[in-house]
Design an enzyme around this catalytic site. Structure first.
Site, PDB file in Angstrom:
ATOM      1  N   HIS A 307     -52.443 -32.599 -26.583  1.00  0.00           N
ATOM      2  CA  HIS A 307     -52.227 -32.927 -25.183  1.00  0.00           C
ATOM      3  C   HIS A 307     -51.387 -31.830 -24.555  1.00  0.00           C
ATOM      4  O   HIS A 307     -50.515 -31.273 -25.215  1.00  0.00           O
ATOM      5  CB  HIS A 307     -51.512 -34.280 -25.044  1.00  0.00           C
ATOM      6  CG  HIS A 307     -51.636 -34.851 -23.677  1.00  0.00           C
ATOM      7  ND1 HIS A 307     -50.795 -34.503 -22.661  1.00  0.00           N
ATOM      8  CD2 HIS A 307     -52.542 -35.720 -23.164  1.00  0.00           C
ATOM      9  CE1 HIS A 307     -51.168 -35.147 -21.570  1.00  0.00           C
ATOM     10  NE2 HIS A 307     -52.223 -35.884 -21.845  1.00  0.00           N
ATOM     11  N   ASP A 364     -57.389 -40.819 -25.212  1.00  0.00           N
ATOM     12  CA  ASP A 364     -58.845 -40.801 -25.115  1.00  0.00           C
ATOM     13  C   ASP A 364     -59.533 -40.950 -26.461  1.00  0.00           C
ATOM     14  O   ASP A 364     -60.709 -41.309 -26.522  1.00  0.00           O
ATOM     15  CB  ASP A 364     -59.313 -39.521 -24.422  1.00  0.00           C
ATOM     16  CG  ASP A 364     -58.979 -39.591 -22.957  1.00  0.00           C
ATOM     17  OD1 ASP A 364     -59.079 -40.693 -22.409  1.00  0.00           O
ATOM     18  OD2 ASP A 364     -58.595 -38.573 -22.376  1.00  0.00           O
TER      19      ASP A 364
HETATM   20  N1  CMC Z   1     -58.287 -29.128 -32.169  1.00  0.00           N
HETATM   21  C1  CMC Z   1     -57.896 -28.037 -32.858  1.00  0.00           C
HETATM   22  N2  CMC Z   1     -56.890 -27.214 -32.480  1.00  0.00           N
HETATM   23  C2  CMC Z   1     -56.252 -27.513 -31.335  1.00  0.00           C
HETATM   24  C3  CMC Z   1     -56.598 -28.643 -30.566  1.00  0.00           C
HETATM   25  C4  CMC Z   1     -57.655 -29.461 -31.001  1.00  0.00           C
HETATM   26  N3  CMC Z   1     -58.024 -30.547 -30.301  1.00  0.00           N
HETATM   27  N4  CMC Z   1     -55.797 -28.706 -29.469  1.00  0.00           N
HETATM   28  C5  CMC Z   1     -54.973 -27.653 -29.550  1.00  0.00           C
HETATM   29  N5  CMC Z   1     -55.230 -26.928 -30.697  1.00  0.00           N
HETATM   30  C6  CMC Z   1     -54.490 -25.757 -31.194  1.00  0.00           C
HETATM   31  C7  CMC Z   1     -54.817 -24.519 -30.390  1.00  0.00           C
HETATM   32  O1  CMC Z   1     -55.897 -23.809 -30.961  1.00  0.00           O
HETATM   33  C8  CMC Z   1     -53.519 -23.760 -30.474  1.00  0.00           C
HETATM   34  O2  CMC Z   1     -53.423 -23.187 -31.750  1.00  0.00           O
HETATM   35  P1  CMC Z   1     -52.626 -21.778 -31.957  1.00  0.00           P
HETATM   36  O3  CMC Z   1     -51.215 -22.055 -31.544  1.00  0.00           O
HETATM   37  O4  CMC Z   1     -52.787 -21.471 -33.407  1.00  0.00           O
HETATM   38  O5  CMC Z   1     -53.322 -20.786 -31.054  1.00  0.00           O
HETATM   39  C9  CMC Z   1     -52.443 -24.858 -30.403  1.00  0.00           C
HETATM   40  O6  CMC Z   1     -53.102 -26.022 -30.958  1.00  0.00           O
HETATM   41  C10 CMC Z   1     -51.947 -25.156 -29.005  1.00  0.00           C
HETATM   42  O7  CMC Z   1     -53.087 -25.424 -28.194  1.00  0.00           O
HETATM   43  P2  CMC Z   1     -53.211 -25.135 -26.635  1.00  0.00           P
HETATM   44  O8  CMC Z   1     -54.650 -24.984 -26.270  1.00  0.00           O
HETATM   45  O9  CMC Z   1     -52.273 -24.037 -26.253  1.00  0.00           O
HETATM   46  O10 CMC Z   1     -52.643 -26.453 -26.017  1.00  0.00           O
HETATM   47  P3  CMC Z   1     -52.812 -26.856 -24.516  1.00  0.00           P
HETATM   48  O11 CMC Z   1     -51.587 -27.617 -24.189  1.00  0.00           O
HETATM   49  O12 CMC Z   1     -53.163 -25.711 -23.649  1.00  0.00           O
HETATM   50  O13 CMC Z   1     -54.111 -27.777 -24.572  1.00  0.00           O
HETATM   51  C11 CMC Z   1     -55.538 -29.653 -24.665  1.00  0.00           C
HETATM   52  C12 CMC Z   1     -54.091 -29.157 -24.502  1.00  0.00           C
HETATM   53  C13 CMC Z   1     -55.534 -31.173 -24.390  1.00  0.00           C
HETATM   54  C14 CMC Z   1     -56.444 -28.991 -23.611  1.00  0.00           C
HETATM   55  C15 CMC Z   1     -56.032 -29.332 -26.099  1.00  0.00           C
HETATM   56  O14 CMC Z   1     -55.171 -29.931 -27.042  1.00  0.00           O
HETATM   57  C16 CMC Z   1     -57.462 -29.771 -26.332  1.00  0.00           C
HETATM   58  O15 CMC Z   1     -58.391 -29.027 -25.998  1.00  0.00           O
HETATM   59  N6  CMC Z   1     -57.674 -31.007 -26.886  1.00  0.00           N
HETATM   60  C17 CMC Z   1     -59.009 -31.534 -27.055  1.00  0.00           C
HETATM   61  C18 CMC Z   1     -59.471 -32.096 -25.739  1.00  0.00           C
HETATM   62  C19 CMC Z   1     -58.815 -33.423 -25.402  1.00  0.00           C
HETATM   63  O16 CMC Z   1     -58.722 -34.324 -26.233  1.00  0.00           O
HETATM   64  N7  CMC Z   1     -58.390 -33.566 -24.131  1.00  0.00           N
HETATM   65  C20 CMC Z   1     -57.829 -34.812 -23.622  1.00  0.00           C
HETATM   66  C21 CMC Z   1     -56.416 -34.685 -23.212  1.00  0.00           C
HETATM   67  S1  CMC Z   1     -55.721 -36.314 -22.897  1.00  0.00           S
HETATM   68  C22 CMC Z   1     -56.497 -36.859 -21.490  1.00  0.00           C
HETATM   69  C23 CMC Z   1     -55.934 -36.361 -20.238  1.00  0.00           C
HETATM   70  O17 CMC Z   1     -54.740 -36.609 -19.974  1.00  0.00           O
HETATM   71  O18 CMC Z   1     -56.690 -35.717 -19.493  1.00  0.00           O
END
Ligand code: CMC
Length: 428
Positions: A307, A364
């Protein structure tokens, strides 16, 4: 003496006030930065460090896993309040007393009639159209049937707009689903509560009596409460920024629905189920998909994990996990896809990659599981999220307008070509 922050640019030091919220969050107010520095701006892709507004609606502490609406904890609201009470709280700032709540419920019921012409619009969509596109269009269409823009400074006008959209939106949601399934449209039943009415409008089959299941009513009520607001997320920021141009409430909500659609935001609940179905089709090997999620050269991400702001267990996920277990046991469902979900959850919570990055299952992950068990089609999941988020969007829109916020207009750092001369087409 209030705190100040200093920024040094090209040898000159500039001072900026540090503001502090009621939960001691601090923010450097850089609103005078460009003026003072002669054009220097800040850049923060994804706004990870940027507050867009001061808000009194929702408090969220992602490190601690805290979520509160108007000061009330999400845990207490999910246990003791119902969705309309929470909606009133979010939009008007205080919990309603019994008489106010009854009036709010009745006024919403009176408004749950949708112009027959809207049916023609629903009919015009192909059956396979994605329900989020349909819902966004129908919400936008409401502006055509309600052309007068709401006067935000009139409490009465604002209240009337709120009950109007809260009444009509569930009808649009139900019609969107029934269109997708080729089912005749159902009207609202004013003898029922908000949640029971939604379930009946969605699921009542022609010629059959619809029997309410209290476990499903309770689960949906909780799901909607948990989704009702989440401070300045992508869709809420969209609603606020569209509304900041003084576009109408319904138009702003329609934009919020489009923002919610994406798989990195509200669309994640659909993406979770699609991912689980894909894993099942591929033989159900969860270890293989755990490895893919960890492999940086593979674009696959474990949907429903991680998240943007919760770097601890999503408090909503804790509550909804209990409701998911209740629904599954009440309905006696044995579903291979749900077993895969449980396997992934178990493996991720014990895996160093996920633990060290604080990637926990988010709301979710479980909401998709409940919706599937309830018989809601996968493409409708994000529509259900929108149904829950509606009061939050309205509350944020109203707050933004009442605070007389300026039009949202970010800056950029231009990285394109410098001035060059036009070359006629025959010489290119
Ligand atoms: N699976 C595998 N690796 C992940 C995931 C995941 N779902 N989410 C984050 N990571 C890794 C990412 O690759 C990164 O690794 P590193 O530090 O080695 O480069 C690290 O964790 C940090 O990730 P980030 O992309 O910088 O985190 P963010 O805060 O920008 O992204 C997110 C948050 C929700 C977009 C992401 O976790 C994601 O894509 N999750 C899957 C989609 C999802 O479930 N979204 C619903 C969010 S809750 C509903 C809402 O409020 O809208």
């Amino acid at each position: 003496m209030s705190e100040i922050a200093k920024i040094e640019v090209n040898g000159s030091v500039y001072e900026f006030p540090v503001i502090e919220g009621t939960e001691n969050e601090k923010a450097i107010n850089i609103s005078k930065l460009r003026g003072l520095t002669g054009g220097v701006t800040t850049i923060d892709p994804g706004y990870k460090n940027t507050g867009s507004c001061e808000s009194g609606i929702t408090f969220l502490d992602g490190e601690k896993g805290t979520l509160r609406y108007r000061g009330y904890s999400i845990e207490e609201l999910a246990e003791k309040a119902d969705f309309l009470e929470v909606a009133y709280l979010l939009i008007f700032g205080e919990l309603p007393d019994a008489a106010t709540l009854e009036k709010f419920q009745n006024d919403i019921k009176k408004q749950s009639i949708v112009d027959e012409e809207i049916k023609k619009i629903v009919d015009a969509f192909p059956k396979a159209a994605h329900p989020m596109g349909v819902l966004s269009s129908l919400t936008s269409a409401l502006t055509a049937f309600n052309p007068n823009s709401v006067d935000v400074d009139s409490e009465e006008a604002m209240y009337n707009a709120v009950v109007k959209i809260m009444g009509k939106f569930p009808v649009l949601v139900a019609w969107t689903m029934r269109k997708n399934q080729g089912m005749p449209f159902k009207y609202s039943d004013s003898s029922l509560g908000y949640i029971e009415n939604i379930l009946k409008m969605m699921f009542k089959k022609p010629g059959e009596k619809y029997v309410q299941n209290p476990v499903l009513v309770n689960a949906l009520d909780k799901l909607l409460i948990l989704h009702a607001d989440h401070e300045q997320n992508c869709s809420t920021s969209t609603v606020r920024i569209v509304g900041s141009s003084h576009a109408g409430l319904f138009a702003s909500l329609s934009a919020g629905i489009s923002a919610l659609w994406g798989p990195l935001h509200g669309g994640a609940n659909q993406a979770v189920l699609e991912m689980l179905a894909g894993i099942e089709e591929d033989g159900g090997d969860t270890a293989k998909y755990m490895a893919k999620a960890k492999d940086k050269s593979d674009p696959f991400r474990l949907m429903g994990f991680g998240h943007r702001v919760y770097k601890n267990f999503d408090p909503r996920a804790k509550i909804i996990k209990v409701a998911a277990d209740e629904v599954l046991s009440d309905l006696g469902i044995e579903d291979p896809i749900l077993n895969i979900a449980k396997g992934l959850e178990r493996e991720a919570l014990a895996d160093d990659y996920f633990v060290s990055r604080k990637l926990y299952p988010n709301v979710d992950f479980y909401s998709g599981i409940i919706y599937r068990a309830m018989g809601i089609p996968t493409e409708m999941f994000t529509v259900m999220f929108a149904l829950g988020r509606l009061p939050g969007w309205i509350a944020q829109w109203k707050e933004m307008r009442l605070r007389k916020e300026p039009i949202g207009r970010p800056r950029q750092v231009y990285i394109g070509e410098n001035l060059r001369s036009f070359v006629p087409v025959e010489k290119r």
